[in-house]
Design a protein around this motif. Structure first.
Motif, PDB file in Angstrom:
ATOM      1  N   ASP A 214       0.837  -1.202   0.000  1.00 16.10           N
ATOM      2  CA  ASP A 214       0.000   0.000   0.000  1.00 16.10           C
ATOM      3  C   ASP A 214       0.872   1.252   0.000  1.00 16.10           C
ATOM      4  O   ASP A 214       0.512   2.278   0.598  1.00 16.10           O
ATOM      5  CB  ASP A 214      -0.919   0.019   1.225  1.00 16.10           C
ATOM      6  CG  ASP A 214      -2.113  -0.910   1.058  1.00 16.10           C
ATOM      7  OD1 ASP A 214      -2.377  -1.336  -0.087  1.00 16.10           O
ATOM      8  OD2 ASP A 214      -2.772  -1.223   2.059  1.00 16.10           O
ATOM      9  N   LEU A 215       1.995   1.200  -0.680  1.00 17.17           N
ATOM     10  CA  LEU A 215       2.935   2.308  -0.648  1.00 17.17           C
ATOM     11  C   LEU A 215       2.396   3.547  -1.375  1.00 17.17           C
ATOM     12  O   LEU A 215       2.894   4.653  -1.164  1.00 17.17           O
ATOM     13  CB  LEU A 215       4.270   1.883  -1.267  1.00 17.17           C
ATOM     14  CG  LEU A 215       5.026   0.803  -0.487  1.00 17.17           C
ATOM     15  CD1 LEU A 215       6.234   0.321  -1.281  1.00 17.17           C
ATOM     16  CD2 LEU A 215       5.468   1.325   0.869  1.00 17.17           C
ATOM     17  N   ARG A 216       1.404   3.381  -2.230  1.00 19.56           N
ATOM     18  CA  ARG A 216       0.872   4.535  -2.963  1.00 19.56           C
ATOM     19  C   ARG A 216      -0.137   5.333  -2.146  1.00 19.56           C
ATOM     20  O   ARG A 216      -0.520   6.438  -2.536  1.00 19.56           O
ATOM     21  CB  ARG A 216       0.211   4.058  -4.264  1.00 19.56           C
ATOM     22  CG  ARG A 216       1.176   3.444  -5.265  1.00 19.56           C
ATOM     23  CD  ARG A 216       0.486   3.091  -6.563  1.00 19.56           C
ATOM     24  NE  ARG A 216       1.402   2.520  -7.529  1.00 19.56           N
ATOM     25  CZ  ARG A 216       1.671   1.222  -7.631  1.00 19.56           C
ATOM     26  NH1 ARG A 216       1.064   0.366  -6.804  1.00 19.56           N
ATOM     27  NH2 ARG A 216       2.512   0.767  -8.524  1.00 19.56           N
ATOM     28  N   LEU A 217      -0.578   4.791  -1.024  1.00 19.38           N
ATOM     29  CA  LEU A 217      -1.548   5.498  -0.196  1.00 19.38           C
ATOM     30  C   LEU A 217      -0.860   6.555   0.658  1.00 19.38           C
ATOM     31  O   LEU A 217       0.264   6.361   1.126  1.00 19.38           O
ATOM     32  CB  LEU A 217      -2.289   4.507   0.716  1.00 19.38           C
ATOM     33  CG  LEU A 217      -3.097   3.407   0.022  1.00 19.38           C
ATOM     34  CD1 LEU A 217      -3.767   2.516   1.055  1.00 19.38           C
ATOM     35  CD2 LEU A 217      -4.127   4.004  -0.917  1.00 19.38           C
ATOM     36  N   ALA A 218      -1.560   7.663   0.875  1.00 17.87           N
ATOM     37  CA  ALA A 218      -0.995   8.716   1.719  1.00 17.87           C
ATOM     38  C   ALA A 218      -0.867   8.248   3.166  1.00 17.87           C
ATOM     39  O   ALA A 218       0.094   8.580   3.856  1.00 17.87           O
ATOM     40  CB  ALA A 218      -1.875   9.961   1.645  1.00 17.87           C
ATOM     41  N   GLN A 219      -1.845   7.476   3.630  1.00 16.40           N
ATOM     42  CA  GLN A 219      -1.826   6.931   4.976  1.00 16.40           C
ATOM     43  C   GLN A 219      -2.178   5.442   4.910  1.00 16.40           C
ATOM     44  O   GLN A 219      -3.083   5.063   4.165  1.00 16.40           O
ATOM     45  CB  GLN A 219      -2.829   7.640   5.888  1.00 16.40           C
ATOM     46  CG  GLN A 219      -2.508   9.108   6.155  1.00 16.40           C
ATOM     47  CD  GLN A 219      -1.259   9.262   7.005  1.00 16.40           C
ATOM     48  OE1 GLN A 219      -0.897   8.377   7.778  1.00 16.40           O
ATOM     49  NE2 GLN A 219      -0.587  10.406   6.855  1.00 16.40           N
TER      50      GLN A 219
ATOM     51  N   THR B  76      -3.181  -3.233   8.539  1.00 16.94           N
ATOM     52  CA  THR B  76      -2.299  -3.425   9.687  1.00 16.94           C
ATOM     53  C   THR B  76      -1.680  -4.813   9.639  1.00 16.94           C
ATOM     54  O   THR B  76      -2.363  -5.797   9.330  1.00 16.94           O
ATOM     55  CB  THR B  76      -3.089  -3.269  11.003  1.00 16.94           C
ATOM     56  OG1 THR B  76      -3.762  -2.010  11.011  1.00 16.94           O
ATOM     57  CG2 THR B  76      -2.171  -3.360  12.206  1.00 16.94           C
ATOM     58  N   ALA B  77      -0.399  -4.878   9.945  1.00 16.80           N
ATOM     59  CA  ALA B  77       0.306  -6.158  10.036  1.00 16.80           C
ATOM     60  C   ALA B  77       0.440  -6.553  11.510  1.00 16.80           C
ATOM     61  O   ALA B  77       0.789  -5.735  12.359  1.00 16.80           O
ATOM     62  CB  ALA B  77       1.691  -6.063   9.401  1.00 16.80           C
ATOM     63  N   VAL B  78       0.139  -7.801  11.800  1.00 15.85           N
ATOM     64  CA  VAL B  78       0.183  -8.344  13.163  1.00 15.85           C
ATOM     65  C   VAL B  78       1.075  -9.573  13.151  1.00 15.85           C
ATOM     66  O   VAL B  78       1.101 -10.335  12.175  1.00 15.85           O
ATOM     67  CB  VAL B  78      -1.235  -8.699  13.657  1.00 15.85           C
ATOM     68  CG1 VAL B  78      -1.188  -9.332  15.045  1.00 15.85           C
ATOM     69  CG2 VAL B  78      -2.122  -7.468  13.678  1.00 15.85           C
ATOM     70  N   LEU B  79       1.792  -9.785  14.253  1.00 17.50           N
ATOM     71  CA  LEU B  79       2.721 -10.910  14.336  1.00 17.50           C
ATOM     72  C   LEU B  79       2.412 -11.757  15.564  1.00 17.50           C
ATOM     73  O   LEU B  79       2.154 -11.234  16.649  1.00 17.50           O
ATOM     74  CB  LEU B  79       4.165 -10.409  14.411  1.00 17.50           C
ATOM     75  CG  LEU B  79       5.261 -11.447  14.143  1.00 17.50           C
ATOM     76  CD1 LEU B  79       5.235 -11.873  12.688  1.00 17.50           C
ATOM     77  CD2 LEU B  79       6.625 -10.882  14.489  1.00 17.50           C
TER      78      LEU B  79
ATOM     79  N   HIS C  33       6.316  -1.982   3.518  1.00 14.69           N
ATOM     80  CA  HIS C  33       5.250  -2.543   2.689  1.00 14.69           C
ATOM     81  C   HIS C  33       4.009  -1.649   2.672  1.00 14.69           C
ATOM     82  O   HIS C  33       2.978  -2.030   2.111  1.00 14.69           O
ATOM     83  CB  HIS C  33       4.880  -3.932   3.198  1.00 14.69           C
ATOM     84  CG  HIS C  33       4.266  -4.812   2.162  1.00 14.69           C
ATOM     85  ND1 HIS C  33       4.917  -5.202   1.002  1.00 14.69           N
ATOM     86  CD2 HIS C  33       3.025  -5.373   2.084  1.00 14.69           C
ATOM     87  CE1 HIS C  33       4.119  -5.966   0.277  1.00 14.69           C
ATOM     88  NE2 HIS C  33       2.961  -6.084   0.908  1.00 14.69           N
ATOM     89  N   GLY C  34       4.098  -0.481   3.297  1.00 15.96           N
ATOM     90  CA  GLY C  34       2.966   0.437   3.286  1.00 15.96           C
ATOM     91  C   GLY C  34       1.867   0.073   4.251  1.00 15.96           C
ATOM     92  O   GLY C  34       0.705   0.460   4.048  1.00 15.96           O
ATOM     93  N   LEU C  35       2.185  -0.646   5.319  1.00 20.24           N
ATOM     94  CA  LEU C  35       1.192  -1.063   6.306  1.00 20.24           C
ATOM     95  C   LEU C  35       1.472  -0.400   7.652  1.00 20.24           C
ATOM     96  O   LEU C  35       2.563   0.108   7.903  1.00 20.24           O
ATOM     97  CB  LEU C  35       1.211  -2.585   6.489  1.00 20.24           C
ATOM     98  CG  LEU C  35       1.093  -3.445   5.230  1.00 20.24           C
ATOM     99  CD1 LEU C  35       1.251  -4.910   5.576  1.00 20.24           C
ATOM    100  CD2 LEU C  35      -0.248  -3.203   4.545  1.00 20.24           C
ATOM    101  N   ARG C  36       0.475  -0.423   8.526  1.00 21.30           N
ATOM    102  CA  ARG C  36       0.691  -0.011   9.907  1.00 21.30           C
ATOM    103  C   ARG C  36       1.235  -1.208  10.689  1.00 21.30           C
ATOM    104  O   ARG C  36       0.880  -2.353  10.433  1.00 21.30           O
ATOM    105  CB  ARG C  36      -0.615   0.459  10.555  1.00 21.30           C
ATOM    106  CG  ARG C  36      -1.162   1.735   9.992  1.00 21.30           C
ATOM    107  CD  ARG C  36      -2.315   2.241  10.843  1.00 21.30           C
ATOM    108  NE  ARG C  36      -3.408   1.270  10.924  1.00 21.30           N
ATOM    109  CZ  ARG C  36      -4.505   1.438  11.658  1.00 21.30           C
ATOM    110  NH1 ARG C  36      -4.636   2.534  12.386  1.00 21.30           N
ATOM    111  NH2 ARG C  36      -5.455   0.531  11.664  1.00 21.30           N
TER     112      ARG C  36
ATOM    113  N   ARG D 113       7.764  -3.745  12.848  1.00 22.08           N
ATOM    114  CA  ARG D 113       7.557  -2.313  12.588  1.00 22.08           C
ATOM    115  C   ARG D 113       8.238  -1.880  11.287  1.00 22.08           C
ATOM    116  O   ARG D 113       7.634  -1.174  10.470  1.00 22.08           O
ATOM    117  CB  ARG D 113       8.098  -1.494  13.766  1.00 22.08           C
ATOM    118  CG  ARG D 113       8.009   0.003  13.557  1.00 22.08           C
ATOM    119  CD  ARG D 113       8.451   0.751  14.789  1.00 22.08           C
ATOM    120  NE  ARG D 113       7.537   0.539  15.900  1.00 22.08           N
ATOM    121  CZ  ARG D 113       7.738   1.023  17.132  1.00 22.08           C
ATOM    122  NH1 ARG D 113       8.820   1.716  17.398  1.00 22.08           N
ATOM    123  NH2 ARG D 113       6.846   0.808  18.073  1.00 22.08           N
ATOM    124  N   ASP D 114       9.460  -2.314  11.069  1.00 22.32           N
ATOM    125  CA  ASP D 114      10.192  -1.877   9.884  1.00 22.32           C
ATOM    126  C   ASP D 114       9.623  -2.506   8.614  1.00 22.32           C
ATOM    127  O   ASP D 114       9.483  -1.835   7.586  1.00 22.32           O
ATOM    128  CB  ASP D 114      11.671  -2.234  10.030  1.00 22.32           C
ATOM    129  CG  ASP D 114      12.582  -1.260   9.305  1.00 22.32           C
ATOM    130  OD1 ASP D 114      12.351  -0.041   9.417  1.00 22.32           O
ATOM    131  OD2 ASP D 114      13.514  -1.707   8.614  1.00 22.32           O
TER     132      ASP D 114
END
Length: 215
Positions: free
Chosen positions: A77-82, A86-89, A117-120, A111-112
């Motif tokens: 989602d790198l093209r999105l402004a925000q 969400t990625a969870v582990l 990848h454009g995620l929270r 986090r990194d």
């Protein structure tokens, strides 16, 4: 841990049901890591489980592994402004509950990799013999735990077709083969066509091909 709490990590809306769903999908054993992606409504949209190399203990190595898994299961989602997803582990391991140095390496990696990848970056869940716990959050429960994978569905030989069905299928194949032979050779051995001696076909020279592509 203090930096993790201050990082604005979005809370899971229903952590108990989410951990249970993720566990039922992957049945992680100790040593297994599960990465999941949630949409804007906190619905699970993609997930993958993997077992890292035992000698990989550095956060950079974990980050690269997570990024590879994210690229495999979901578009960026790198093209999105925000970021909206969400990625969870979830990390399943032996030992006592609570934070460990390796948990810290995986939290940094989550986090990194999420940013790249454009995620929270979302919650980090530890799964131990004592149960599950969201580190930095404080919420947890006793089930599932690191040994719950053994309670999952097990495929046994009783799920195979009964012997009578296998015998019936074999008889049907033999009957069809007999009918085919009778049609071709009227019950006798198949007659082979008479041909001259075999000679190899001439093969023209093959020009080398050129591969093109983009990385």
């Amino acid at each position: 841990m203090e930096g993790w709490r201050a990082g604005g990590i979005p809370l899971l809306r229903d952590p108990r049901d989410f951990v249970l769903e993720l566990h039922q999908r992957h049945l992680p054993q100790p040593g297994t890591v599960v990465v999941a992606v949630l949409d804007a409504l906190h619905h699970l949209t993609a997930s993958a489980s993997f077992t890292p190399w035992p000698h990989d203990s550095d956060g950079w190595q974990h980050r690269n592994t997570l990024l590879t898994q994210l690229r495999r299961i979901t578009p960026h989602d790198l093209r999105l402004a925000q970021p909206t997803r969400t990625a969870v582990l979830l990390r399943c391991r032996e030992g006592a509950p609570g934070w460990t140095e390796q948990d810290g390496a995986w939290m940094w990696a989550l986090r990194d990799a999420s940013v790249l990848h454009g995620l929270r970056s979302g919650s980090y869940i530890g799964l131990t013999p004592a149960g599950w716990q969201i580190l930095g959050d404080g919420r947890g429960g006793r089930n599932p735990h690191a040994g719950s994978w053994a309670d999952g569905p097990v495929h046994t030989v009783t799920e195979l077709p009964p012997r009578s069905a296998l015998d019936e299928a074999a008889r049907g194949r033999r009957t069809r083969q007999t009918i085919d032979q009778a049609r071709r050779g009227e019950g006798g051995p198949l007659a082979l066509p008479t041909e001259g001696p075999w000679t190899p076909a001439r093969i023209s020279a093959v020009e080398p091909t050129r591969r093109t592509g983009t990385r």
